[in-house]
Design an enzyme around this catalytic site. Sequence first.
Site, mmCIF file in Angstrom:
data_model
loop_
_atom_site.group_PDB
_atom_site.id
_atom_site.type_symbol
_atom_site.label_atom_id
_atom_site.label_comp_id
_atom_site.label_asym_id
_atom_site.label_seq_id
_atom_site.Cartn_x
_atom_site.Cartn_y
_atom_site.Cartn_z
ATOM 1 N N SER A 136 0.855 -1.188 0.000
ATOM 2 C CA SER A 136 0.000 0.000 0.000
ATOM 3 C C SER A 136 0.888 1.235 0.000
ATOM 4 O O SER A 136 2.000 1.217 0.544
ATOM 5 C CB SER A 136 -0.907 0.019 1.234
ATOM 6 O OG SER A 136 -1.570 1.267 1.359
ATOM 7 N N TYR A 189 -1.964 0.214 10.296
ATOM 8 C CA TYR A 189 -2.060 -0.266 8.916
ATOM 9 C C TYR A 189 -0.814 0.143 8.135
ATOM 10 O O TYR A 189 -0.227 -0.677 7.415
ATOM 11 C CB TYR A 189 -3.306 0.307 8.251
ATOM 12 C CG TYR A 189 -3.454 -0.073 6.801
ATOM 13 C CD1 TYR A 189 -3.889 -1.347 6.454
ATOM 14 C CD2 TYR A 189 -3.152 0.831 5.789
ATOM 15 C CE1 TYR A 189 -4.018 -1.708 5.122
ATOM 16 C CE2 TYR A 189 -3.275 0.481 4.453
ATOM 17 C CZ TYR A 189 -3.705 -0.795 4.133
ATOM 18 O OH TYR A 189 -3.828 -1.150 2.808
#
Length: 283
Positions: free
Chosen positions: A169, A182
């Site tokens: 990501s 995250y």
Amino acid sequence: MPHAPSHAGTAGASDTRTPAALPGDARARPGGAPARRPGTALVTGASSGIGAAVARRLSAEGWRLVLNGRDAGRLGEVAAGASAAVFPGDLTRPAAERRLTGFALEQVGRLDLLVACAGVGWAGDFTTMSRRSFDEVIDVNLVTTLRLVRQVLPHMVEAGSGRVVLVGSLAGSVGVRGEAVYSASKAAVAAFADALRYELRGTGVGVSLIVPGVVDTPFFEHRGAPYPRNRPRPVPPERVADAVWRAVSRGRDEIYVPGWLRLPARVRGAAPGLYRRLAATFG
């Protein structure tokens, strides 16, 4: 028709079966050879979103698939019409990665490709994050991925060919406010991809990292907060699946989706102080 996982065998890192080599295997290629013909692939997180789009793309290219995801119903829908076996299940369960690898080898005989798409998010202030949410993000995004790669990799190294594709990501490249854990999990995946790539040099096995920005999937619904910005605009999961296919078919090490997102990552690397001031001002 999809197969049920109840007939799965168990394979660990010590499994000594030797898959037959395919013509075109490049045993001397430092970074792993690009795929020259359809092979066999294991895709995680295939119930929806990026994983489902990857499964559809690989199936269209003629690959045989083993699909894993938590939602058995959706997993069956993705597998319908494809040459796919399904193994529904939560990879955070003890020894799940070993059972999945054994099932995959039992169904397709060898694994030429692993695409690790499984992931979860959580949005909010770090200090308000529950222990349960903390553990889930780290376990799903990082720990289960590493454990599964550890199971699959010896078979690829023994065959002298294969590719591991990890879905990271942009949050792992630059960090995102309100997504500290995250971001940390995806940064660890990126570092793992680099380190593993160096380690596998000369084995014929390649490692690719796909770095998407915002993707239009149920991810934001599941994390408990909608996507709040106008830019960057979400891209469809099929664009990420296209990037996965480019990595597989061309032997690419790293692909950003969309490509311009490489710029903020480069600015952060070249001028971290400037990047932090810009991020603090503009988000």
